[in-house]
Motif scaffolding. Structure first.
Motif, PDB file in Angstrom:
ATOM      1  N   ASP A 232       0.794  -1.227   0.000  1.00 45.51           N
ATOM      2  CA  ASP A 232       0.000   0.000   0.000  1.00 45.51           C
ATOM      3  C   ASP A 232       0.828   1.279   0.000  1.00 45.51           C
ATOM      4  OD1 ASP A 232       1.044  -0.330   2.505  1.00 45.51           O
ATOM      5  OD2 ASP A 232      -0.843  -0.169   3.588  1.00 45.51           O
ATOM      6  N   LYS A 233       2.169   1.164   0.058  1.00 48.54           N
ATOM      7  CA  LYS A 233       3.019   2.354   0.099  1.00 48.54           C
ATOM      8  C   LYS A 233       4.147   2.209  -0.915  1.00 48.54           C
ATOM      9  CE  LYS A 233       2.231   3.273   5.036  1.00 48.54           C
ATOM     10  NZ  LYS A 233       2.878   3.388   6.371  1.00 48.54           N
ATOM     11  N   PRO A 234       4.498   3.319  -1.606  1.00 41.54           N
ATOM     12  CA  PRO A 234       5.625   3.256  -2.546  1.00 41.54           C
ATOM     13  C   PRO A 234       6.901   2.820  -1.850  1.00 41.54           C
ATOM     14  CG  PRO A 234       4.405   5.315  -2.796  1.00 41.54           C
ATOM     15  CD  PRO A 234       3.877   4.661  -1.562  1.00 41.54           C
ATOM     16  N   GLY A 235       7.627   1.926  -2.495  1.00 40.17           N
ATOM     17  CA  GLY A 235       8.888   1.466  -1.951  1.00 40.17           C
ATOM     18  C   GLY A 235       8.778   0.388  -0.892  1.00 40.17           C
ATOM     19  N   LYS A 236       7.552  -0.003  -0.528  1.00 38.54           N
ATOM     20  CA  LYS A 236       7.370  -0.997   0.519  1.00 38.54           C
ATOM     21  C   LYS A 236       7.829  -2.368   0.032  1.00 38.54           C
ATOM     22  CE  LYS A 236       3.879  -2.516   3.874  1.00 38.54           C
ATOM     23  NZ  LYS A 236       2.459  -2.354   4.288  1.00 38.54           N
ATOM     24  N   ARG A 237       8.531  -3.079   0.873  1.00 36.54           N
ATOM     25  CA  ARG A 237       8.981  -4.440   0.572  1.00 36.54           C
ATOM     26  C   ARG A 237       8.433  -5.378   1.645  1.00 36.54           C
ATOM     27  NH1 ARG A 237      13.449  -4.290  -3.048  1.00 36.54           N
ATOM     28  NH2 ARG A 237      14.122  -2.146  -3.480  1.00 36.54           N
ATOM     29  N   VAL A 238       7.614  -6.324   1.225  1.00 41.45           N
ATOM     30  CA  VAL A 238       6.957  -7.227   2.161  1.00 41.45           C
ATOM     31  C   VAL A 238       7.427  -8.655   1.890  1.00 41.45           C
ATOM     32  CG1 VAL A 238       4.762  -8.193   2.941  1.00 41.45           C
ATOM     33  CG2 VAL A 238       4.925  -5.756   2.395  1.00 41.45           C
ATOM     34  N   THR A 239       7.968  -9.280   2.910  1.00 39.37           N
ATOM     35  CA  THR A 239       8.317 -10.697   2.838  1.00 39.37           C
ATOM     36  C   THR A 239       7.137 -11.499   3.382  1.00 39.37           C
ATOM     37  OG1 THR A 239      10.676 -10.259   3.109  1.00 39.37           O
ATOM     38  CG2 THR A 239       9.908 -12.477   3.628  1.00 39.37           C
ATOM     39  N   THR A 240       6.635 -12.414   2.591  1.00 38.92           N
ATOM     40  CA  THR A 240       5.452 -13.186   2.954  1.00 38.92           C
ATOM     41  C   THR A 240       5.833 -14.603   3.378  1.00 38.92           C
ATOM     42  OG1 THR A 240       5.102 -14.087   0.738  1.00 38.92           O
ATOM     43  CG2 THR A 240       4.193 -11.890   1.198  1.00 38.92           C
ATOM     44  N   THR A 241       4.819 -15.364   3.739  1.00 35.43           N
ATOM     45  CA  THR A 241       5.007 -16.786   4.060  1.00 35.43           C
ATOM     46  C   THR A 241       4.886 -17.664   2.816  1.00 35.43           C
ATOM     47  OG1 THR A 241       2.646 -16.974   4.535  1.00 35.43           O
ATOM     48  CG2 THR A 241       4.100 -16.481   6.391  1.00 35.43           C
ATOM     49  N   ILE A 242       4.623 -17.048   1.670  1.00 33.77           N
ATOM     50  CA  ILE A 242       4.429 -17.807   0.429  1.00 33.77           C
ATOM     51  C   ILE A 242       5.707 -18.577   0.076  1.00 33.77           C
ATOM     52  CG2 ILE A 242       3.949 -17.617  -2.048  1.00 33.77           C
ATOM     53  CD1 ILE A 242       1.533 -16.995  -0.385  1.00 33.77           C
ATOM     54  N   ASP A 243       5.531 -19.790  -0.396  1.00 32.70           N
ATOM     55  CA  ASP A 243       6.626 -20.578  -0.950  1.00 32.70           C
ATOM     56  C   ASP A 243       6.483 -20.506  -2.476  1.00 32.70           C
ATOM     57  OD1 ASP A 243       8.071 -22.791  -2.128  1.00 32.70           O
ATOM     58  OD2 ASP A 243       8.255 -23.627  -0.113  1.00 32.70           O
ATOM     59  N   ARG A 244       7.444 -19.872  -3.120  1.00 33.44           N
ATOM     60  CA  ARG A 244       7.316 -19.631  -4.568  1.00 33.44           C
ATOM     61  C   ARG A 244       7.110 -20.928  -5.350  1.00 33.44           C
ATOM     62  NH1 ARG A 244      10.713 -15.527  -8.478  1.00 33.44           N
ATOM     63  NH2 ARG A 244      10.292 -16.590 -10.440  1.00 33.44           N
ATOM     64  N   ARG A 245       7.762 -21.999  -4.934  1.00 34.16           N
ATOM     65  CA  ARG A 245       7.600 -23.275  -5.630  1.00 34.16           C
ATOM     66  C   ARG A 245       6.162 -23.764  -5.558  1.00 34.16           C
ATOM     67  NH1 ARG A 245       7.234 -28.425  -4.122  1.00 34.16           N
ATOM     68  NH2 ARG A 245       7.494 -27.853  -1.922  1.00 34.16           N
ATOM     69  N   ILE A 246       5.558 -23.662  -4.381  1.00 32.76           N
ATOM     70  CA  ILE A 246       4.167 -24.097  -4.218  1.00 32.76           C
ATOM     71  C   ILE A 246       3.228 -23.149  -4.949  1.00 32.76           C
ATOM     72  CG2 ILE A 246       2.354 -24.512  -2.519  1.00 32.76           C
ATOM     73  CD1 ILE A 246       4.532 -25.310  -0.536  1.00 32.76           C
ATOM     74  N   GLN A 247       3.517 -21.852  -4.907  1.00 33.50           N
ATOM     75  CA  GLN A 247       2.708 -20.876  -5.625  1.00 33.50           C
ATOM     76  C   GLN A 247       2.690 -21.187  -7.121  1.00 33.50           C
ATOM     77  OE1 GLN A 247       0.943 -18.452  -4.260  1.00 33.50           O
ATOM     78  NE2 GLN A 247       0.528 -16.964  -5.866  1.00 33.50           N
ATOM     79  N   GLU A 248       3.828 -21.467  -7.674  1.00 25.25           N
ATOM     80  CA  GLU A 248       3.906 -21.777  -9.100  1.00 25.25           C
ATOM     81  C   GLU A 248       3.156 -23.064  -9.429  1.00 25.25           C
ATOM     82  OE1 GLU A 248       8.125 -21.806  -9.593  1.00 25.25           O
ATOM     83  OE2 GLU A 248       8.212 -19.699 -10.214  1.00 25.25           O
ATOM     84  N   ALA A 249       3.255 -24.066  -8.559  1.00 26.38           N
ATOM     85  CA  ALA A 249       2.544 -25.328  -8.791  1.00 26.38           C
ATOM     86  C   ALA A 249       1.041 -25.112  -8.772  1.00 26.38           C
ATOM     87  CB  ALA A 249       2.950 -26.357  -7.728  1.00 26.38           C
ATOM     88  N   ALA A 250       0.551 -24.275  -7.851  1.00 26.81           N
ATOM     89  CA  ALA A 250      -0.886 -23.989  -7.770  1.00 26.81           C
ATOM     90  C   ALA A 250      -1.354 -23.239  -9.010  1.00 26.81           C
ATOM     91  CB  ALA A 250      -1.186 -23.186  -6.511  1.00 26.81           C
TER      92      ALA A 250
END
Length: 716
Positions: A276-294
């Motif tokens: 919601d803010k310019p320049g904001k960097r958010v680290t999530t709990t997402i696993d990129r491998r699982i995200q791509e598989a879904a």
């Protein structure tokens, strides 16, 4: 010497002195005016520029720091994070300096030799080459008033020169060049080499080669230039003998074919939700491998079904132990007509997916067991809003069925009967405790249809509520970021009830009648799953869990129109299956351990179509045999005509041949039927009604004259 001559000489000198004094004053005034007219605005320091810099984007990363997505937050300009000079490829730095300001490293902000050359060329009528230096251009970037349209006169140029000298006095050469590359406006709304390299070349600034450098330098004089002009400038900047490749590259750049794919765009809906803010960097709990598989699984299924049948879908994957959101797919685009809507967070009608929570509650209260018999036959319930007559998905009835069979096969009528045994308000409160916070009304508002999922829920709520079963009835909120504070687990469902419901939903044999022996729900390892379809075929769900993961899938049309030829096992279930198989590749799911307060017993079910089996009970509720109650023990009631029915007389058939047969169930010896307050006869005598147009009331009374049941019907 004559007196008049002696007088004349001082007077002449005085006039000369006065003239010189006035001239000096005039020069002072003109100099002051020129100084004021050409005084540039104050230039900021390098540190101030860096501190004030805000990219237009914000970035979303997975749990391992890999980029998932970016979101445009500031729409004034498109710019990325500030790029240090060392992160810009050397060919780009060298080519731009050689093209724009070849004496950059030696002059003091103004290239007087270039100015003299330009003046000479203009004086002789030649084609003048600009003398604007990189510091002069940078000054204009920092203070746009120095380069307003129409202000190209000598006064404006002097202001720009003075500003450049001020910059050169206070900034290092490296700082000025770095700032230039980050502030330079490029094609369209793009600003700076960070955004330009990505949008125009599909690269990072450090990865740009000599061809990219020449094209970048060719863009600087006029970022909107066409392919021919850009190719010519790039060829000149590269000092190339063969301009063919550069002209081809310029045509490609102008066409937009190389627009960047650096942004993986793996979680656009989650990016909108969290950034919601310019320049904001958010680290999530997402696993990129699982995200791509879904994403792959959902995209493949929607493509296979076709947009004429269904257009949208969403997937959520949770880690059972932590509640971490491992995948969040709000949609995959394709031919969606509402691609911006977040399908994972949108509330949709739940369908049959709420049934496991209902059965868990009645089993927990020991009002029913997995072997209890429920009657799958027509039922009508009087409610505040009128008569409620639930029907099964296939419009057929199975007769006496066990709770296991009713839940596994997702039968509607037994679920409604279970809710009658339970309580609508209690069930609504249980759903609220499980995180279904879209149920803002009380139980009376939803009525008995709540058993069939008339309430609207989100996919994230569904996933976390089913995750509670995987965690032996304990509920915690989901986590989107590792920084989210966890909560102590709250016991919502009794562990024994959670285990029994899970065992039912993992029982492939119990759901064979409804889904077949080898449906998409059957996996090569232990997993429990429930499908659901909402009213009007608008939503299709599949939510299930293994020992480590909970996967929830929704398929439907976000604009609310009905799907075509899509069911629970043909819509969402194949996606659920593919994601589950990807999650457990090389590590199959394991069945949960039986809680101490659960016992297993052999059970017989006479009077049903179900064979003897081994069944689980909460300790103290087990039985060796379960059977449907005999007719004599059932409450007498009218089964035909069904209350609310409308009959139409056929004028071509004699009236006495259109009689309505009355059917009753239960032991009705001594009971009587009354039609419109007039005696019709004994209830067990197979009475028939001679229909007359109008509204009629048929009543069943016991031997003492007490009303037992009634049915209202209409003849037209």
């Amino acid at each position: 010497m004559p007196a008049d001559r002696r007088t004349h000489i001082p007077a002449k000198r005085r006039r000369l002195f006065d003239a010189l004094a006035w001239l000096a004053l005039a020069l002072l005034v003109l100099t002051t005016i020129a100084h004021l007219l050409t005084r540039p605005p104050a230039m900021p320091s390098y540190d101030e520029v860096r501190k004030a810099w805000q990219p237009s984007e914000a970035w979303l990363y997975d749990r391992d720091g890999r980029l998932l997505d970016s979101e445009r937050v500031d729409f004034a300009r498109r710019r990325m994070a500030w790029v240090p000079l060392a992160d810009i490829a050397k060919p780009v730095r060298d080519t731009v300096v050689a093209s724009e300001d070849k004496r950059y490293w030696s002059h003091g902000g103004v290239d007087w030799l270039a100015i003299a050359s330009a003046a000479k060329t203009r004086w002789t009528g030649g084609r003048s080459r600009g003398a604007s230096t990189l510091p002069m251009q940078l000054a204009a970037f920092l203070s746009p008033e120095l380069a307003l349209p129409g202000q190209r006169g000598w006064l404006a140029k002097i202001r720009q020169m003075r500003a450049a000298q001020a910059l050169a006095s206070n900034w290092s050469r490296e700082q000025m060049l770095e700032a230039y590359f980050n502030l330079v406006p490029l094609r369209g709304e793009t600003q700076g080499i960070g955004a330009g390299a990505r949008a125009l070349f599909g690269k990072k600034p450090a990865d740009m080669d000599r061809t990219d450098a020449a094209l970048f330098a060719g863009l600087l004089p006029n970022p909107a230039a066409g392919a021919e002009t850009l190719g010519t400038r790039a060829c000149r900047a590269a000092q190339a003998k063969d301009c063919g490749p550069l002209r081809a590259a310029a045509a490609t750049l102008v066409s937009g074919e190389r627009i960047a794919a650096l942004d993986p765009a793996l979680a656009p809906h989650l990016a909108v939700r969290l950034l919601d803010k310019p320049g904001k960097r958010v680290t999530t709990t997402i696993d990129r491998r699982i995200q791509e598989a879904a994403i792959v699984a959902l995209r493949r299924q929607l493509s296979g079904l076709g947009a004429d049948r269904v257009r949208d879908g969403a997937v959520v994957v949770l880690d059972n132990e932590t509640g971490d959101v491992l995948a969040y797919v709000g949609g995959v685009g394709l031919k969606s007509t509402a691609a911006q809507v977040d399908g994972a967070n949108a509330r949709r009608q739940a369908g049959s997916t709420l049934k496991p929570h209902l059965y868990a509650q009645v089993i927990e209260h020991r009002w029913l067991t997995a072997a209890s018999i429920l009657d799958d036959s027509p039922v009508q319930l009087d409610t505040a809003s009128g008569l409620y007559v639930p029907k099964n998905y296939d419009h057929s009835f199975k007769g006496p069925v066990s709770v296991r069979h009713a839940l596994a096969s997702s039968l509607n009528v037994p679920a409604v009967r279970a809710l009658v045994i339970d309580d609508v308000q209690q069930f609504r409160d249980r759903l609220w405790a499980l995180g279904y916070h879209g149920l803002v009304e009380d139980g009376e508002y939803y009525g008995f249809s709540l058993a069939l999922g008339s309430a609207e829920v989100s996919l994230v709520e569904q996933a976390n509520a089913f995750r509670t079963f995987a965690n032996a009835g304990r509920w915690t909120p989901v986590r989107f970021s590792p920084s989210d504070k966890g909560e102590a687990a709250r016991p919502i469902v009794a562990p024994a009830a959670a285990f029994i419901v899970g065992d039912i939903l993992a029982d492939a044999a119990a759901r064979t009648d409804a889904f077949g022996a080898d449906s998409a729900l059957r996996l090569p390892f232990w997993a429990a799953a429930k499908t659901g379809t909402s009213k009007g075929m608008r939503d299709n769900w599949c939510i299930g869990w293994s020992d480590r993961f909970t996967v929830a899938v929704w398929v439907g049309n976000l604009e609310g129109d009905s799907m075509r030829a899509v069911s629970g096992t043909s819509g969402a279930a194949p996606v659920w299956r593919d994601v589950m198989l990807a999650l457990h590749a090389g590590s199959p799911g394991k069945a949960p351990a039986m809680p101490a307060d659960v016992e297993a017993r052999q059970i017989a079910l006479p009077g049903t179509r179900e064979p003897p089996r081994r069944e689980y009970f909460i300790r103290g509720t087990g039985q060796a045999e379960m059977a449907a109650a005999p007719a004599a023990s059932r409450r007498p009631r009218i089964t035909s005509p069904v209350s609310g029915s409308v009959y139409a007389l056929d004028p071509d058939i004699p009236l006495d041949r259109q009689r309505l047969a009355v059917a009753v169930s239960g032991e009705v010896t001594g009971y009587r039927l009354i039609l419109d307050k007039r005696p019709l006869g004994d209830a067990d005598a197979g009475q028939q009604i001679l229909p007359r147009p109008g509204s009629h009331m048929l009543a069943l009374v016991d031997p003492g004259g007490r009303l037992v049941d009634r049915a209202r019907f209409t003849v037209r």
